[in-house]
Design an enzyme around this catalytic site. Structure first.
Site, PDB file in Angstrom:
ATOM      1  N   GLY A  67      37.685  -9.752 -27.578  1.00 43.76           N
ATOM      2  CA  GLY A  67      37.211 -10.567 -28.717  1.00 43.76           C
ATOM      3  C   GLY A  67      38.695 -10.756 -30.247  1.00 43.76           C
ATOM      4  O   GLY A  67      39.040  -9.884 -30.320  1.00 43.76           O
ATOM      5  N   CYS A  68      37.874 -11.744 -30.984  1.00 41.24           N
ATOM      6  CA  CYS A  68      39.088 -11.903 -31.995  1.00 41.24           C
ATOM      7  C   CYS A  68      39.865 -10.644 -32.906  1.00 41.24           C
ATOM      8  O   CYS A  68      41.009  -9.627 -33.181  1.00 41.24           O
ATOM      9  CB  CYS A  68      39.173 -12.878 -32.664  1.00 41.24           C
ATOM     10  SG  CYS A  68      37.618 -13.421 -33.455  1.00 41.24           S
ATOM     11  N   TYR A  69      38.457 -10.829 -33.206  1.00 42.96           N
ATOM     12  CA  TYR A  69      38.655  -9.262 -34.579  1.00 42.96           C
ATOM     13  C   TYR A  69      38.411  -8.041 -33.849  1.00 42.96           C
ATOM     14  O   TYR A  69      39.801  -6.840 -34.323  1.00 42.96           O
ATOM     15  CB  TYR A  69      37.273  -9.632 -34.858  1.00 42.96           C
ATOM     16  CG  TYR A  69      36.818 -10.168 -35.939  1.00 42.96           C
ATOM     17  CD1 TYR A  69      37.888  -9.978 -37.349  1.00 42.96           C
ATOM     18  CD2 TYR A  69      35.403 -10.654 -36.090  1.00 42.96           C
ATOM     19  CE1 TYR A  69      36.992 -11.201 -38.632  1.00 42.96           C
ATOM     20  CE2 TYR A  69      34.731 -12.005 -37.440  1.00 42.96           C
ATOM     21  CZ  TYR A  69      36.063 -11.348 -37.838  1.00 42.96           C
ATOM     22  OH  TYR A  69      35.485 -12.790 -39.096  1.00 42.96           O
ATOM     23  N   GLU A 101      46.568 -11.881 -36.512  1.00 43.50           N
ATOM     24  CA  GLU A 101      46.958 -12.296 -35.079  1.00 43.50           C
ATOM     25  C   GLU A 101      45.834 -14.179 -35.263  1.00 43.50           C
ATOM     26  O   GLU A 101      45.825 -14.638 -36.807  1.00 43.50           O
ATOM     27  CB  GLU A 101      45.988 -12.134 -34.545  1.00 43.50           C
ATOM     28  CG  GLU A 101      44.793 -11.718 -34.688  1.00 43.50           C
ATOM     29  CD  GLU A 101      43.583 -10.910 -33.417  1.00 43.50           C
ATOM     30  OE1 GLU A 101      44.295 -10.225 -32.824  1.00 43.50           O
ATOM     31  OE2 GLU A 101      42.677 -11.814 -33.953  1.00 43.50           O
ATOM     32  N   THR A 105      40.653  -7.312 -30.971  1.00 45.95           N
ATOM     33  CA  THR A 105      42.048  -7.571 -31.041  1.00 45.95           C
ATOM     34  C   THR A 105      42.458  -6.621 -32.856  1.00 45.95           C
ATOM     35  O   THR A 105      43.487  -5.974 -32.253  1.00 45.95           O
ATOM     36  CB  THR A 105      42.531  -8.250 -30.728  1.00 45.95           C
ATOM     37  OG1 THR A 105      42.018  -9.008 -29.441  1.00 45.95           O
ATOM     38  CG2 THR A 105      44.144  -8.064 -30.371  1.00 45.95           C
TER      39      THR A 105
END
Lengths: 334, 334, 334, 334
Positions: B153-155, B306, B157
């Site tokens: 997931g984005c968070y 990011e 990472t």
């Protein structure tokens, strides 16, 4: 104290109406209503719009029977979809309420217009005849007598306030149509979820070229053809209209200035710029339409800015209310 | 050339995948697909996302039968809803495809997690066992052998890239959980219309406090408890995570710098800041995670930034592809 | 009617002061002033800030001699740089004016603090001793007697309003410092041109880590250490603070709720959320601080939101004025 | 490999040049330069623009002596102020370099124009005579032979690409000037700190009405009068131009479509819309100019969108480079 009902109170224009009317010294908000099917029915207005927490905590009541409310209130504001206003307004009018309709349902006295631009057949020609178009600076006397005020659209308000002094004074070259390029904030599209108005999709773009429903509204009330190109801008609120016109030979910058002065020097909610032209930031959150212009030879550019939800909707509705009932025109607005 | 299928190509992550894979010298986009029910089926990708006009003009094909496609492609990217990935991935895997799944369907090897956080019962425990978590900088060897890569997931990472060097080096005080405050752009919520993500409604706010599904994903793979508070930010793309930690007594700023250096000095897509901390603008549109930190006494603040759609989704998926097939790790990414 | 002078009226906080005081029924704006060197001297406030056109059209007078004005006014608002307030306040105070200072010049009664964080040596220890810190909800009785009110900083207001009820009630674990992550709109940096705050450069980023001057202000008045990390956000106005705390063993969610209720149930400008936490949009343009919280085990997250220019500056100054002179606390504010 | 120098590399257009030329297979960036007085001299480009960290980490060298560099490079890009380009270009040209100038210093072959619109007296009439205007789609043959290419301004690029096919095909009514309303992102004003472009001050507004320096540039190269009204928009990048024209009697929509098709069907960096008109989001970050149009009766509206820093500056410069040296026209651009 006048008792009032706001229908469609959960939308962006409705919230602004609630804010103004809540602080209006002669108005009592009897109830806020939404359509019976609305998922917002039963919630507090301040649950949807947290800025109103502690200020307007009234519930959004489902409106199933207009007649029931019509007896309890003196004034009704309709911040509803066009078809809904078309159906509701007569019910309140028959009961004697004064109605301020923010939709397009009673703005143009031409049945064919509704079929073409709004997709429904107008059933209330009698009320179309009686409706007063609420362009406040130009319809003062008629608004004072109105039972039904059709508050103008957001683009038409800015466009007409920019052009009407010139048209009335006969300053424009008839052979060349004024070109209105206007950019509106996203709130103009309402509060309904849509990919078009989602945060990641919005960017500056024209839309409705040659067929936006505000075009015939402008033409009908201005009495002269125009080219109108609306744009969606990447900001929440406000409209800026840049209007390019051709003057009649011999018309001077001074003539233009006088036309604007004559039209608006005694109008508290139109602010004329003596030099320069307005920016959007000067009007956001405020009930003004700001107007400036520049002339070069026969070319004239007029710039008008307003908050689309206020002078383009809710504050103009309250301005009309103030005119209608003899209150000071800016009461509760500034 | 490897043939590839992108499922869910119409969403924000899908668009980025299409862009990267279109310019990847070893990849051929065989087809773009969306679910058979999608209103986007049949349209060109570039009709929905005009930036791709003339670059990727492929149609979005309705995916009714995965098996039909499985035989035609070597590699599948799933940028689909969690339940859809859960159902589709095994069909492609059984046919021998290598699958990169950008959803949460195979990220945590714990069936109960799916019931609690994703609302469905996981049916593919065998694939959960085999799935490799695609945190590229930390899973290089496993990714090289994987048939199914669960892209993080984005968070998670950003959070793990910030914390894992410290955890692995044993620098953190165990008695005090790291506090992750992270803010994501609106695209993290996907492209579906919703009042929550509409232009006029978005403003900075925390959400999912104590119960966001990325919290257990972080904890599971980091191996240490954390407090994770996500926020919605008023920008389209990017994540900035500010992580506040307590160091073990005696741990110095130099120790922290070494831990980060050791972890990332040879990783081309993590950029370490020697002084200062990153801002969001440094990473938007780019495949990097930028990391900086500051120490005062026992207190450490790590900042990781990011692009949520890139290092937090699509570019990391392509990075995993590059690792998996022995291409240069940054191929087509920078 | 009290006569008042606003010094530093051309900045963002000054504009808000002018707006509030212009509509305040007991205040008369005698003059607006800026420093004698300011390029804005001589202009109308509404030339710089067109939203005020027709509302506050007063000129910005160059302030060369404070004594000259001190005799003409009862109340002075200083929305000036820290050093300027440091120099000016005593001149007005000696003449008997009541002074509300929005700078940091009199907030912390510790000379060393000014050398370290503001870069000047404080010359007015006597006034530091007499100054009352204007955190309105907590200093009511002292403000009533004050001649010099040091209005708190924007971050300290949100941070302390979030934490003080917990500290006063003794609910927090002493071994773990509260972590304050706060994000402010760009207006917090003032109106001076700077690459850092230029439109194309702003993006979410932390700054002043471990050394922001608001950190010691918070600690001094809260009486407990904290970790404070400010962030610049890509929006013009507002602060959202997310505060992560450790509760003492045995402290329940109900205890926390009671602490907040006890502190603020009778405070009109703090709005407690019974469920959920505030978003920035609920407070922008409004004089409130909104507070919500969530508890899980021993972990507590408090979220506080305010408009940095209002509750974090100008509206709190006017709130202090109202308290000082016995006017209703919210007069002219809502 | 051609050696190149980028002067003015720290600005927004310079950064984009550095990015394109860094990845260009036939170009070697010999150095990045800024004026000797620039506070940025000596810094790394990636310190100012963190997105380039790890990509272009070259230092910004102070340019004191052009001759020194002229011998070391084949190609020079000037992303400098107009006066600076005016002075520098001849020095590089005399040494035999090919120069791409992004300023206005050599765009219009009329000395009086520089006095009136740029405030300096042009000293290099010989180079004005030799300079080729780099509107790439229309100047292909001349660019191939040029030693000095004057890359067009951002507004003139969009305006001319929209109008030139119509003018060349003789479709426009001569009695009515085309009305160009264009809105540019803030980066168009450059990176210098200014209150006008500070985050809290920007909002949609017209500027330079009837006297913007891009107006005569458009007229000179288009060969027909126009009314041009630029606007500042609240977004960082991009230009959208809405152009309203009057067609000659009898000209059909099909005639307009053919004119555009003939002009651009073989131009890879102009994308024609078959239906609808472009939005800004389709071009931001990309080297295209997107064009769409609508006709009603004799009225024609053309909409052109581009990234002001790319097709309006840097990518067009590289496109001219590619044409000049016989590389594929889109090399390194898409």
């Amino acid at each position: 104290m006048l008792n009032t009902l706001i229908v469609g109170a959960s939308g962006y224009a409705g919230v602004e109406l609630a804010t103004y009317l809540n602080r209006h010294p002669h108005m009592n908000i009897t109830a806020l209503a939404v359509s019976a099917q609305s998922p917002d029915a039963g919630k507090l207005l301040s649950d949807l719009h947290p800025q109103l927490k502690g200020i307007v905590d009234l519930p959004l009541q489902p409106l199933s029977d207009a007649a029931e409310w019509a007896d309890k209130v003196d004034v009704v504001f309709l911040a509803t979809a066009h078809e809904v206003s078309h159906d509701l307004a007569p019910e309140f009018l028959k009961a004697g309420c004064v109605v301020f309709d923010l939709s397009g349902a009673f703005r143009v006295n031409d049945g064919a217009f509704y079929n073409q631009y709004y997709g429904f057949t107008h059933q209330h020609g009698d009320w179309l005849d009686k409706a007063v178009y609420g362009l406040a600076e130009w319809q003062h006397e008629k608004i004072k007598e109105a039972q039904l005020v059709a508050v103008p659209g957001c683009y038409p308000t800015a466009s007409q306030l920019a052009l009407k002094p010139l048209v009335e004074a006969g300053l424009l070259n008839q052979d060349q149509w004024p070109v209105i390029n206007a950019t509106s904030g996203v709130s103009g599209a309402g509060r309904k979820a849509s990919v078009t108005t989602s945060f990641c999709e919005v960017s500056l773009q024209p839309y409705g070229i040659f067929n936006h429903r505000h075009h015939p509204e402008i033409v009908a009330h201005l009495g002269t053809p125009v080219i109108f190109t609306p744009h969606l801008g990447n900001f929440p609120r406000g409209i800026l209209a840049t209007v390019t016109c051709r003057l009649k030979p011999g018309v001077s910058e001074q003539d233009v200035a006088e036309a604007f002065h004559n039209a608006y020097h005694d109008k508290p909610l139109v602010r004329l710029y003596k030099k320069g032209v307005p920016a959007l930031k000067g009007v956001v959150g405020l009930p003004f339409c700001d107007i400036g212009f520049a002339v070069q030879g026969e070319h004239l550019i007029v710039v008008a800015a307003e908050d689309n939800l206020l002078k383009g909707a809710s504050s103009q509705a309250v301005q009309c209310l103030n005119i209608r009932f003899g209150f000071p025109e800016t009461l509760s607005l500034i």
